[in-house]
Design a protein around this motif. Structure first.
Motif, PDB file in Angstrom:
ATOM      1  N   ILE A 494     -22.877  13.686 -12.318  1.00  0.00           N
ATOM      2  CA  ILE A 494     -23.324  14.778 -13.175  1.00  0.00           C
ATOM      3  C   ILE A 494     -22.078  15.511 -13.658  1.00  0.00           C
ATOM      4  CG2 ILE A 494     -24.641  16.923 -13.296  1.00  0.00           C
ATOM      5  CD1 ILE A 494     -26.390  15.843 -11.022  1.00  0.00           C
ATOM      6  N   ALA A 495     -21.756  15.379 -14.942  1.00  0.00           N
ATOM      7  CA  ALA A 495     -20.523  15.917 -15.506  1.00  0.00           C
ATOM      8  C   ALA A 495     -20.837  17.000 -16.532  1.00  0.00           C
ATOM      9  CB  ALA A 495     -19.704  14.811 -16.148  1.00  0.00           C
ATOM     10  N   ALA A 496     -20.297  18.199 -16.314  1.00  0.00           N
ATOM     11  CA  ALA A 496     -20.465  19.304 -17.259  1.00  0.00           C
ATOM     12  C   ALA A 496     -19.168  19.527 -18.017  1.00  0.00           C
ATOM     13  CB  ALA A 496     -20.874  20.572 -16.521  1.00  0.00           C
ATOM     14  N   VAL A 497     -19.274  19.714 -19.323  1.00  0.00           N
ATOM     15  CA  VAL A 497     -18.142  19.945 -20.241  1.00  0.00           C
ATOM     16  C   VAL A 497     -16.905  19.132 -19.828  1.00  0.00           C
ATOM     17  CG1 VAL A 497     -18.921  22.165 -21.119  1.00  0.00           C
ATOM     18  CG2 VAL A 497     -17.584  22.133 -19.024  1.00  0.00           C
ATOM     19  N   PRO A 498     -17.010  17.802 -19.779  1.00  0.00           N
ATOM     20  CA  PRO A 498     -15.909  16.977 -19.259  1.00  0.00           C
ATOM     21  C   PRO A 498     -14.940  16.514 -20.346  1.00  0.00           C
ATOM     22  CG  PRO A 498     -17.794  15.591 -19.654  1.00  0.00           C
ATOM     23  CD  PRO A 498     -18.218  16.989 -20.066  1.00  0.00           C
ATOM     24  N   VAL A 499     -13.757  16.094 -19.914  1.00  0.00           N
ATOM     25  CA  VAL A 499     -12.935  15.182 -20.705  1.00  0.00           C
ATOM     26  C   VAL A 499     -13.495  13.789 -20.460  1.00  0.00           C
ATOM     27  CG1 VAL A 499     -10.659  14.175 -21.036  1.00  0.00           C
ATOM     28  CG2 VAL A 499     -10.874  16.624 -20.563  1.00  0.00           C
ATOM     29  N   THR A 504      -8.909  11.136 -27.744  1.00  0.00           N
ATOM     30  CA  THR A 504      -9.609  11.960 -28.735  1.00  0.00           C
ATOM     31  C   THR A 504      -9.636  13.419 -28.294  1.00  0.00           C
ATOM     32  OG1 THR A 504     -10.979  10.070 -29.341  1.00  0.00           O
ATOM     33  CG2 THR A 504     -11.774  12.241 -30.001  1.00  0.00           C
ATOM     34  N   ALA A 505      -9.811  13.664 -27.002  1.00  0.00           N
ATOM     35  CA  ALA A 505      -9.787  15.039 -26.496  1.00  0.00           C
ATOM     36  C   ALA A 505      -8.453  15.693 -26.829  1.00  0.00           C
ATOM     37  CB  ALA A 505     -10.027  15.058 -24.994  1.00  0.00           C
ATOM     38  N   TYR A 506      -7.361  14.988 -26.639  1.00  0.00           N
ATOM     39  CA  TYR A 506      -6.035  15.535 -26.943  1.00  0.00           C
ATOM     40  C   TYR A 506      -5.945  15.948 -28.413  1.00  0.00           C
ATOM     41  CZ  TYR A 506      -1.034  15.940 -27.762  1.00  0.00           C
ATOM     42  OH  TYR A 506       0.192  16.407 -28.147  1.00  0.00           O
ATOM     43  N   HIS A 507      -6.403  15.095 -29.297  1.00  0.00           N
ATOM     44  CA  HIS A 507      -6.249  15.386 -30.727  1.00  0.00           C
ATOM     45  C   HIS A 507      -7.167  16.522 -31.191  1.00  0.00           C
ATOM     46  CE1 HIS A 507      -3.380  12.283 -31.524  1.00  0.00           C
ATOM     47  NE2 HIS A 507      -4.153  11.333 -31.039  1.00  0.00           N
ATOM     48  N   ASP A 508      -8.273  16.750 -30.487  1.00  0.00           N
ATOM     49  CA  ASP A 508      -9.242  17.753 -30.936  1.00  0.00           C
ATOM     50  C   ASP A 508      -9.129  19.098 -30.212  1.00  0.00           C
ATOM     51  OD1 ASP A 508     -10.173  15.748 -32.532  1.00  0.00           O
ATOM     52  OD2 ASP A 508     -12.164  15.601 -31.625  1.00  0.00           O
ATOM     53  N   GLU A 509      -8.449  19.148 -29.073  1.00  0.00           N
ATOM     54  CA  GLU A 509      -8.465  20.358 -28.257  1.00  0.00           C
ATOM     55  C   GLU A 509      -7.522  21.428 -28.786  1.00  0.00           C
ATOM     56  OE1 GLU A 509      -7.358  18.752 -24.499  1.00  0.00           O
ATOM     57  OE2 GLU A 509      -5.235  18.595 -24.984  1.00  0.00           O
ATOM     58  N   GLN A 563     -15.194  13.717 -28.445  1.00  0.00           N
ATOM     59  CA  GLN A 563     -14.746  12.755 -27.438  1.00  0.00           C
ATOM     60  C   GLN A 563     -15.853  12.468 -26.426  1.00  0.00           C
ATOM     61  OE1 GLN A 563     -13.665  13.793 -23.999  1.00  0.00           O
ATOM     62  NE2 GLN A 563     -14.485  15.847 -24.281  1.00  0.00           N
ATOM     63  N   ILE A 564     -16.737  13.409 -26.194  1.00  0.00           N
ATOM     64  CA  ILE A 564     -17.895  13.153 -25.336  1.00  0.00           C
ATOM     65  C   ILE A 564     -18.862  12.197 -26.035  1.00  0.00           C
ATOM     66  CG2 ILE A 564     -19.932  14.241 -24.294  1.00  0.00           C
ATOM     67  CD1 ILE A 564     -18.122  16.670 -23.740  1.00  0.00           C
ATOM     68  N   ASP A 565     -19.068  12.416 -27.327  1.00  0.00           N
ATOM     69  CA  ASP A 565     -19.934  11.513 -28.088  1.00  0.00           C
ATOM     70  C   ASP A 565     -19.399  10.079 -28.057  1.00  0.00           C
ATOM     71  OD1 ASP A 565     -21.649  13.580 -28.724  1.00  0.00           O
ATOM     72  OD2 ASP A 565     -20.756  13.968 -30.684  1.00  0.00           O
ATOM     73  N   ASN A 566     -18.083   9.925 -28.109  1.00  0.00           N
ATOM     74  CA  ASN A 566     -17.503   8.576 -28.043  1.00  0.00           C
ATOM     75  C   ASN A 566     -17.868   7.883 -26.733  1.00  0.00           C
ATOM     76  OD1 ASN A 566     -16.314   9.075 -30.494  1.00  0.00           O
ATOM     77  ND2 ASN A 566     -14.257   9.418 -29.675  1.00  0.00           N
ATOM     78  N   TYR A 567     -17.809   8.628 -25.648  1.00  0.00           N
ATOM     79  CA  TYR A 567     -18.142   8.064 -24.332  1.00  0.00           C
ATOM     80  C   TYR A 567     -19.627   7.719 -24.259  1.00  0.00           C
ATOM     81  CZ  TYR A 567     -18.146   7.722 -19.190  1.00  0.00           C
ATOM     82  OH  TYR A 567     -18.272   7.294 -17.894  1.00  0.00           O
ATOM     83  N   VAL A 568     -20.460   8.620 -24.751  1.00  0.00           N
ATOM     84  CA  VAL A 568     -21.907   8.401 -24.706  1.00  0.00           C
ATOM     85  C   VAL A 568     -22.293   7.169 -25.523  1.00  0.00           C
ATOM     86  CG1 VAL A 568     -24.141   9.375 -25.370  1.00  0.00           C
ATOM     87  CG2 VAL A 568     -22.444  10.817 -24.227  1.00  0.00           C
ATOM     88  N   LYS A 569     -21.650   6.963 -26.667  1.00  0.00           N
ATOM     89  CA  LYS A 569     -21.943   5.783 -27.487  1.00  0.00           C
ATOM     90  C   LYS A 569     -21.648   4.494 -26.729  1.00  0.00           C
ATOM     91  CE  LYS A 569     -21.140   8.117 -31.905  1.00  0.00           C
ATOM     92  NZ  LYS A 569     -20.192   8.291 -33.035  1.00  0.00           N
ATOM     93  N   ARG A 570     -20.608   4.503 -25.925  1.00  0.00           N
ATOM     94  CA  ARG A 570     -20.292   3.315 -25.130  1.00  0.00           C
ATOM     95  C   ARG A 570     -21.344   3.095 -24.049  1.00  0.00           C
ATOM     96  NH1 ARG A 570     -14.771   1.815 -25.110  1.00  0.00           N
ATOM     97  NH2 ARG A 570     -15.281   0.458 -23.321  1.00  0.00           N
ATOM     98  N   LEU A 571     -21.825   4.185 -23.437  1.00  0.00           N
ATOM     99  CA  LEU A 571     -22.919   4.045 -22.470  1.00  0.00           C
ATOM    100  C   LEU A 571     -24.161   3.485 -23.150  1.00  0.00           C
ATOM    101  CD1 LEU A 571     -22.678   7.394 -20.438  1.00  0.00           C
ATOM    102  CD2 LEU A 571     -22.029   5.118 -19.634  1.00  0.00           C
ATOM    103  N   GLU A 572     -24.463   4.002 -24.335  1.00  0.00           N
ATOM    104  CA  GLU A 572     -25.642   3.531 -25.073  1.00  0.00           C
ATOM    105  C   GLU A 572     -25.517   2.055 -25.427  1.00  0.00           C
ATOM    106  OE1 GLU A 572     -25.615   6.179 -28.363  1.00  0.00           O
ATOM    107  OE2 GLU A 572     -26.782   7.745 -27.335  1.00  0.00           O
ATOM    108  N   ALA A 573     -24.346   1.637 -25.835  1.00  0.00           N
ATOM    109  CA  ALA A 573     -24.144   0.240 -26.234  1.00  0.00           C
ATOM    110  C   ALA A 573     -24.390  -0.718 -25.065  1.00  0.00           C
ATOM    111  CB  ALA A 573     -22.737   0.052 -26.781  1.00  0.00           C
ATOM    112  N   ARG A 574     -24.111  -0.257 -23.849  1.00  0.00           N
ATOM    113  CA  ARG A 574     -24.325  -1.082 -22.658  1.00  0.00           C
ATOM    114  C   ARG A 574     -25.748  -0.986 -22.132  1.00  0.00           C
ATOM    115  NH1 ARG A 574     -21.510   1.213 -18.217  1.00  0.00           N
ATOM    116  NH2 ARG A 574     -22.380  -0.569 -17.084  1.00  0.00           N
ATOM    117  N   GLY A 575     -26.516  -0.027 -22.640  1.00  0.00           N
ATOM    118  CA  GLY A 575     -27.833   0.216 -22.080  1.00  0.00           C
ATOM    119  C   GLY A 575     -27.770   0.872 -20.716  1.00  0.00           C
ATOM    120  N   ALA A 576     -26.678   1.587 -20.433  1.00  0.00           N
ATOM    121  CA  ALA A 576     -26.502   2.243 -19.140  1.00  0.00           C
ATOM    122  C   ALA A 576     -27.457   3.424 -19.017  1.00  0.00           C
ATOM    123  CB  ALA A 576     -25.058   2.725 -18.995  1.00  0.00           C
ATOM    124  N   VAL A 577     -27.881   3.685 -17.787  1.00  0.00           N
ATOM    125  CA  VAL A 577     -28.777   4.809 -17.529  1.00  0.00           C
ATOM    126  C   VAL A 577     -27.989   6.103 -17.677  1.00  0.00           C
ATOM    127  CG1 VAL A 577     -30.276   5.919 -15.848  1.00  0.00           C
ATOM    128  CG2 VAL A 577     -30.180   3.417 -15.968  1.00  0.00           C
TER     129      VAL A 577
END
Length: 616
Positions: A494-499, A504-509, A563-577
């Motif tokens: 359970i990750a809240a406001v994570p890197v 991408t986080a570096y370039h946007d922060e 950068q969080i959306d980028n990570y979530v898209k990878r989870l979605e692509a794998r069908g990860a829970v």
């Protein structure tokens, strides 16, 4: 408590929540009104400013101690916590950003109320980089940080355009303004190490008076910090913190003569200090092994005398003109209170009182970099092995302590043991421990967390089939990184406001955090791509086995949403829970209802994936 505006929403809050007798204890801990340590005006000590969640949102309050009147100063949908009183007590300065993005301007309001106005006209919006207010009622030193300019510091005088007195690409900040307004202390990192500041003292025209830089002339990286000028006209003594003996300690530096008075206090752990109002003594704050205590240090006699406080943690303290000390205290078992050495409770907010929780237990575990200190809470009278939450602190330069925290207490109420680890990178255990995480960022902290996890399982505390890794900010980053690098160790995360995607986080922060990342990793993503790759959760996302819950503020400048959306898209692509919750705020929320919603969602996610039931 008298209030100036917004009464309808506050009455609804009280009617809808505070009279609910069926409310569980975990929710009461979040809803119960709480207050910060009151700040007070140097030349008008009866005028104070504090933060409270009494309306259901953390806002600033003015308090006239002479009359007892308390007045809400700010009223914004996402809350306000950054405010400062002018030394004469006439004005309250507060920082106005947009929905928690931390980018904005300083406004001011008269202590007795009235319309807000721009506090420093002529300065464009920015990230704040320190503020010091003059006793003349018209002078301010304002620090600003932007992606375009780096850090700039301006002298702003009422009626005159602001004048830039400092500018540098690397991060810096306003330290303090001397009592007579003739000297300005700043912290800077012109040497490129954002973790270890040097000091410079300027005149109001920007010319330098004195320099102190412990990063030069040695192989060790040492930092300095400004603790404050002596509160006496014409006094050129500056109280600073240094790391010359491997931990934070105070010394007095006379910036006019260059003389340094090293206090050499025989106290383990980190030591900080502030002046007593007459300048003859220091209030010493000592932090050691997740607890803290106070002392009075007489400068003439070089005598250290304890200031009695209960066992636990003092998260803030101030010496009053009558010699008493007010302090904000709590322990893991007892909620916070603003107390005084006179024996009274200084501020006791009306309404619901927060339930307590269980005490914390200390655990020391041998790790790859030395002994690791962990704090453990478990449901009273419940034998193990237990479902266990590893609640990882943010920072990373921070530490968990024996202090009251509603989040861990909520997990304990639901039958979980909670383990909090002061991994390498944490403060309070010496400079070498704090500085150890460079270059192998994230991976070093997780080695320590893994060692404590092993202890938790082998000791019989934790059920290895029901282990949750969680945290916010840097703790959220370590959660995602841990799920990918230690995929068989954790049942869910359970990750809240994570890197989540470090590049991408570096370039946007925000710019100040870019400087910190360059220090931690030794350069930019273009200069040290292999380090960013090794430390990025995105690199290991395809190895994640556990269900993942992520919450994020869409206006967050510290752990930005893309950068969080980028990570979530990878989870979605794998069908990860996985589940994702996005909310309209920045790096966390100051709204009590929103915070409760987030905790409820986390508890629900854990119960569904561990036990197949919903929490109460």
């Amino acid at each position: 408590m008298t209030e100036s505006n917004g009464s309808d929403s506050r009455d609804h809050h009280r009617r809808g929540h505070m009279q609910d007798k069926d409310m569980p204890d975990w929710e009461k801990r979040f809803r119960a009104p709480r207050v910060s340590l009151p700040d007070w005006a140097e030349d008008a000590p009866d005028r104070s400013l504090f933060v409270s969640n009494a309306t259901g949102t953390y806002e600033l309050y003015a308090w006239d101690r002479a009359t007892g009147e308390q007045r809400q100063v700010t009223d914004r949908p996402n809350g306000t916590t950054d405010g400062v009183l002018t030394p004469d007590g006439a004005w309250i300065w507060w920082f106005d950003d947009k929905d928690g993005d931390e980018f904005g301007v300083w406004r001011r309001q008269r202590f007795g109320g009235g319309e807000d106005e721009l506090a420093a006209p002529g300065l464009d919006p920015s990230y704040p980089a320190g503020l010091a207010l003059g006793r003349d009622g018209r002078t301010a030193v304002v620090g600003r940080s932007t992606d375009e300019d780096g850090t700039t510091i301006h002298l702003a005088r009422a009626g005159d355009p602001p004048v830039q007195i400092y500018r540098h690409r690397e991060s810096a900040g306003v330290g303090d303004l001397s009592h007579d307004g003739s000297l300005i202390a700043i912290e800077h990192t012109e040497h490129g190490d954002a973790m270890h500041s040097a000091l410079r003292v300027l005149r109001p025209d920007g010319t330098a008076v004195a320099e102190l830089d412990d990063t030069k002339g040695g192989t060790e990286e040492l930092g300095l910090e400004v603790l404050g000028f002596a509160p006496v006209d014409g006094d050129t003594r500056l109280l600073i913190g240094h790391q010359r003996r491997g931990r934070w300690e105070p010394l007095v530096w006379d910036v006019a003569t260059g003389e340094e008075t090293d206090l050499a206090l025989e106290l383990p752990g980190d030591v900080s200090a502030e002046w007593y109002p007459d300048g003859t003594a220091l209030l010493i704050a000592h932090s050691f092994e997740a607890r803290s205590e106070l002392y009075r240090y007489d400068l003439a006699r070089r005598a250290l005398v304890p200031v009695p406080t209960p066992a636990g943690s003092v998260s803030g303290a101030t010496a009053r003109p009558d010699g008493s000390v007010e302090y904000l205290w709590s322990s893991a078992a007892e909620p916070s209170a603003v107390r005084s050495t006179t024996g009274r409770v200084v501020l006791d907010p009306p309404g619901m009182k927060s339930p307590g929780s269980v005490p914390v237990e200390d655990v020391w575990v041998e790790g790859p970099g030395g002994r690791i200190h962990a704090l453990v809470q478990r449901p009273a009278g419940v034998p193990g092995p237990l479902p266990t939450v590893f609640d990882i602190h943010g920072g990373p330069t921070w530490h968990d302590s024996d202090a009251f925290a509603a989040g861990p207490a909520a997990w304990v109420d639901h039958g979980y043991a909670v383990v909090r680890v002061n991994y390498r990178g944490s403060t309070g255990y010496g400079r070498a421990w704090t500085d150890a995480l460079k270059h192998r960022v994230g991976l070093i902290e997780l080695e320590d967390i893994a060692a404590v996890r092993e202890w938790a399982v082998t000791s019989g505390l934790a059920d290895p089939s029901r282990l949750i890794l969680t945290g916010g900010s840097w703790g959220g980053y370590l959660t995602l990184l841990g799920l990918g690098t230690q995929p068989d160790a954790w049942t869910l995360g359970i990750a809240a406001v994570p890197v989540a995607d470090y590049v991408t986080a570096y370039h946007d922060e925000m710019e100040a955090l870019k400087a910190m990342d360059r220090t931690l990793l030794g350069g930019t993503p273009e200069e040290v791509p292999e380090r960013f790759e090794a430390s990025s959760p995105l690199t290991y996302v395809d190895r994640v086995k556990a269900p993942v819950y992520i919450s994020a503020g869409v206006n967050d400048p510290r752990c930005p949403i893309r950068q969080i959306d980028n990570y979530v898209k990878r989870l979605e692509a794998r069908g990860a829970v996985h589940e994702v919750y996005r909310y309209d705020a920045g790096h966390g929320s100051l709204v009590v209802d929103e915070r409760i919603k987030q905790v409820r969602l986390e508890l629900d996610f854990a119960e569904r994936h561990l036990n197949g039931r919903r929490p109460v």
